[in-house]
Design an enzyme around this catalytic site. Sequence first.
Site, PDB file in Angstrom:
ATOM      1  N   ARG A  12       0.824  -1.208   0.000  1.00 12.71           N
ATOM      2  CA  ARG A  12       0.000   0.000   0.000  1.00 12.71           C
ATOM      3  C   ARG A  12       0.867   1.272   0.000  1.00 12.71           C
ATOM      4  O   ARG A  12       1.828   1.362  -0.757  1.00 12.71           O
ATOM      5  CB  ARG A  12      -1.000  -0.091   1.165  1.00 12.71           C
ATOM      6  CG  ARG A  12      -2.025  -1.224   0.918  1.00 12.71           C
ATOM      7  CD  ARG A  12      -2.861  -1.583   2.132  1.00 12.71           C
ATOM      8  NE  ARG A  12      -3.622  -0.492   2.685  1.00 12.71           N
ATOM      9  CZ  ARG A  12      -4.854  -0.105   2.284  1.00 12.71           C
ATOM     10  NH1 ARG A  12      -5.442  -0.757   1.307  1.00 12.71           N
ATOM     11  NH2 ARG A  12      -5.469   0.892   2.864  1.00 12.71           N
ATOM     12  N   ASP A 138      -3.159  12.419   8.648  1.00 10.25           N
ATOM     13  CA  ASP A 138      -4.457  12.137   8.018  1.00 10.25           C
ATOM     14  C   ASP A 138      -5.234  13.441   7.951  1.00 10.25           C
ATOM     15  O   ASP A 138      -5.165  14.250   8.882  1.00 10.25           O
ATOM     16  CB  ASP A 138      -5.232  11.114   8.875  1.00 10.25           C
ATOM     17  CG  ASP A 138      -6.399  10.490   8.112  1.00 10.25           C
ATOM     18  OD1 ASP A 138      -7.237  11.236   7.585  1.00 10.25           O
ATOM     19  OD2 ASP A 138      -6.454   9.248   8.056  1.00 10.25           O
ATOM     20  N   TYR A 151      -8.491   6.863  16.768  1.00  8.05           N
ATOM     21  CA  TYR A 151      -7.622   7.086  15.608  1.00  8.05           C
ATOM     22  C   TYR A 151      -7.475   8.585  15.341  1.00  8.05           C
ATOM     23  O   TYR A 151      -6.365   9.080  15.117  1.00  8.05           O
ATOM     24  CB  TYR A 151      -8.207   6.372  14.380  1.00  8.05           C
ATOM     25  CG  TYR A 151      -7.468   6.669  13.090  1.00  8.05           C
ATOM     26  CD1 TYR A 151      -6.300   5.997  12.761  1.00  8.05           C
ATOM     27  CD2 TYR A 151      -7.952   7.635  12.198  1.00  8.05           C
ATOM     28  CE1 TYR A 151      -5.627   6.268  11.574  1.00  8.05           C
ATOM     29  CE2 TYR A 151      -7.299   7.915  11.018  1.00  8.05           C
ATOM     30  CZ  TYR A 151      -6.136   7.235  10.705  1.00  8.05           C
ATOM     31  OH  TYR A 151      -5.469   7.516   9.533  1.00  8.05           O
ATOM     32  N   ALA A 154      -5.255  10.176  17.848  1.00  7.57           N
ATOM     33  CA  ALA A 154      -3.856   9.789  17.630  1.00  7.57           C
ATOM     34  C   ALA A 154      -3.237  10.590  16.487  1.00  7.57           C
ATOM     35  O   ALA A 154      -2.106  11.083  16.590  1.00  7.57           O
ATOM     36  CB  ALA A 154      -3.761   8.292  17.336  1.00  7.57           C
ATOM     37  N   LYS A 155      -3.983  10.743  15.387  1.00  8.07           N
ATOM     38  CA  LYS A 155      -3.423  11.479  14.236  1.00  8.07           C
ATOM     39  C   LYS A 155      -3.320  12.972  14.542  1.00  8.07           C
ATOM     40  O   LYS A 155      -2.376  13.627  14.107  1.00  8.07           O
ATOM     41  CB  LYS A 155      -4.284  11.233  12.990  1.00  8.07           C
ATOM     42  CG  LYS A 155      -4.127   9.830  12.394  1.00  8.07           C
ATOM     43  CD  LYS A 155      -2.707   9.543  11.907  1.00  8.07           C
ATOM     44  CE  LYS A 155      -2.668   8.330  10.970  1.00  8.07           C
ATOM     45  NZ  LYS A 155      -1.295   7.918  10.621  1.00  8.07           N
TER      46      LYS A 155
HETATM   47  N1  LIG Z   1      -5.020   4.574   2.814  1.00  8.95           N
HETATM   48  C1  LIG Z   1      -5.480   5.805   2.845  1.00  8.95           C
HETATM   49  O1  LIG Z   1      -6.269   6.227   1.988  1.00  8.95           O
HETATM   50  C2  LIG Z   1      -5.038   6.727   3.960  1.00  8.95           C
HETATM   51  C3  LIG Z   1      -5.805   7.865   4.228  1.00  8.95           C
HETATM   52  C4  LIG Z   1      -5.392   8.724   5.246  1.00  8.95           C
HETATM   53  C5  LIG Z   1      -4.240   8.455   5.961  1.00  8.95           C
HETATM   54  N2  LIG Z   1      -3.525   7.334   5.686  1.00  8.95           N
HETATM   55  C6  LIG Z   1      -2.300   7.066   6.460  1.00  8.95           C
HETATM   56  O2  LIG Z   1      -1.262   6.690   5.563  1.00  8.95           O
HETATM   57  C7  LIG Z   1      -0.451   5.665   6.143  1.00  8.95           C
HETATM   58  C8  LIG Z   1      -0.443   4.435   5.243  1.00  8.95           C
HETATM   59  O3  LIG Z   1      -1.776   4.068   4.961  1.00  8.95           O
HETATM   60  P1  LIG Z   1      -2.118   2.585   4.475  1.00  8.95           P
HETATM   61  O4  LIG Z   1      -3.578   2.556   4.197  1.00  8.95           O
HETATM   62  O5  LIG Z   1      -1.141   2.183   3.425  1.00  8.95           O
HETATM   63  O6  LIG Z   1      -1.803   1.809   5.838  1.00  8.95           O
HETATM   64  P2  LIG Z   1      -2.255   0.324   6.273  1.00  8.95           P
HETATM   65  O7  LIG Z   1      -2.227  -0.557   5.085  1.00  8.95           O
HETATM   66  O8  LIG Z   1      -3.539   0.430   7.035  1.00  8.95           O
HETATM   67  O9  LIG Z   1      -1.114  -0.034   7.326  1.00  8.95           O
HETATM   68  C9  LIG Z   1       0.258   0.051   6.967  1.00  8.95           C
HETATM   69  C10 LIG Z   1       1.058  -0.950   7.740  1.00  8.95           C
HETATM   70  O10 LIG Z   1       1.135  -0.585   9.115  1.00  8.95           O
HETATM   71  C11 LIG Z   1       1.689  -1.713   9.747  1.00  8.95           C
HETATM   72  N3  LIG Z   1       1.354  -1.738  11.178  1.00  8.95           N
HETATM   73  C12 LIG Z   1       0.142  -1.547  11.762  1.00  8.95           C
HETATM   74  N4  LIG Z   1       0.255  -1.713  13.090  1.00  8.95           N
HETATM   75  C13 LIG Z   1       1.570  -2.021  13.355  1.00  8.95           C
HETATM   76  C14 LIG Z   1       2.317  -2.324  14.517  1.00  8.95           C
HETATM   77  N5  LIG Z   1       1.752  -2.366  15.717  1.00  8.95           N
HETATM   78  N6  LIG Z   1       3.633  -2.601  14.391  1.00  8.95           N
HETATM   79  C15 LIG Z   1       4.209  -2.582  13.179  1.00  8.95           C
HETATM   80  N7  LIG Z   1       3.570  -2.308  12.034  1.00  8.95           N
HETATM   81  C16 LIG Z   1       2.258  -2.046  12.127  1.00  8.95           C
HETATM   82  C17 LIG Z   1       1.155  -2.955   9.021  1.00  8.95           C
HETATM   83  O11 LIG Z   1       2.278  -3.780   8.712  1.00  8.95           O
HETATM   84  P3  LIG Z   1       2.144  -5.386   8.465  1.00  8.95           P
HETATM   85  O12 LIG Z   1       1.141  -5.536   7.345  1.00  8.95           O
HETATM   86  O13 LIG Z   1       3.525  -5.784   8.063  1.00  8.95           O
HETATM   87  O14 LIG Z   1       1.678  -5.987   9.747  1.00  8.95           O
HETATM   88  C18 LIG Z   1       0.489  -2.360   7.772  1.00  8.95           C
HETATM   89  O15 LIG Z   1       0.799  -3.040   6.579  1.00  8.95           O
HETATM   90  C19 LIG Z   1      -1.032   5.410   7.520  1.00  8.95           C
HETATM   91  O16 LIG Z   1      -0.327   6.170   8.481  1.00  8.95           O
HETATM   92  C20 LIG Z   1      -2.470   5.893   7.411  1.00  8.95           C
HETATM   93  O17 LIG Z   1      -3.023   6.291   8.631  1.00  8.95           O
HETATM   94  C21 LIG Z   1      -3.913   6.456   4.704  1.00  8.95           C
END
Ligand SMILES: NC(=O)c1ccc[n+]([C@@H]2O[C@H](COP(=O)([O-])OP(=O)(O)OC[C@H]3O[C@@H](n4cnc5c(N)ncnc54)[C@H](OP(=O)(O)O)[C@@H]3O)[C@@H](O)[C@H]2O)c1
Length: 242
Positions: A12, A138, A151, A154-155
């Site tokens: 991702r 976020d 959440y 936290a953000k």
């Molecule tokens: N996706 C969006 O549209 C969106 C929107 C707003 C903000 N964001 C922010 O952008 C960032 C990336 O988003 P995403 O959707 O790609 O994230 P995601 O897929 O939800 O999570 C990213 C990775 O975080 C790791 N993780 C979670 N808890 C953990 C822990 N306790 N220890 C170690 N690793 C941990 C996991 O690793 P493993 O799989 O290896 O366990 C997961 O693959 C995040 O900070 C998210 O809040 C995303």
Amino acid sequence: MKSVLITGAAKRLGAAIALEFHRAGYDVILHYRHSGTEVEVLSTGLNQERPHSAITLQGDLLQTVSLGALIERAVAFRGRLDALINNASAFYPTPLGRVTEAQWDELIGSNLRAPFFLSQAGAPYLRSTRGAIVNIGDVHAERMLKDFPVYSIAKAALHAMTRSLAKELAPDVRVNGVAPGAILWPERPMAAGEQEVVVEQIPLGRIGRPEDIARAVFYLADEAPYVTGQILSVDGGRSLFS
Ligand SMILES: NC(=O)c1ccc[n+]([C@@H]2O[C@H](COP(=O)([O-])OP(=O)(O)OC[C@H]3O[C@@H](n4cnc5c(N)ncnc54)[C@H](OP(=O)(O)O)[C@@H]3O)[C@@H](O)[C@H]2O)c1
């Protein structure tokens, strides 16, 4: 050769960020927790493109005592650290009235506590390279997401931490954040019509792409020597929507 540590880099947005830095010539340290298969595929591909340019590091970021060792292992790869990208995050609803201490610990731990302690442990190395930290926040840090209070808290605190550490670590280390809007839908099941409601609130009329986030992160980490303490929204204008 510059090196970057990206947390949650297996897939991702984290993987897109890793690809962007690698393309620009960085050696990349790919942190992951459970996604061992995905991270090995990513790392193998990067090492085929440029030998010895990527390693993987496993760790649960909720284990605060292990975060110093994670930084040490990252630094050991190239003997330096130029950028830390705090990307890993837990994300799920916690409707008020039913929030457990375990949920609080996981959401605050991954989105706030780990970025803080990684930054603290990484600071001496980042000072010596005049490096940078980029925290992935976020758009909902400013505009709280209904049913996601922990959440959102936290953000919001991660955005505050970004500004605080920018002051603490100046002038040697710049600290900035990227606040994504809707980029990739969560892996959890979504209710019928939920995605349409989100898209209706985006002035540019569509969700973003992981590359949009990766480019913004790279800009702040590498191409913005006079920018610190800032949060760049990359959200298709979502933060303008009232
Ligand atoms: N996706 C969006 O549209 C969106 C929107 C707003 C903000 N964001 C922010 O952008 C960032 C990336 O988003 P995403 O959707 O790609 O994230 P995601 O897929 O939800 O999570 C990213 C990775 O975080 C790791 N993780 C979670 N808890 C953990 C822990 N306790 N220890 C170690 N690793 C941990 C996991 O690793 P493993 O799989 O290896 O366990 C997961 O693959 C995040 O900070 C998210 O809040 C995303």
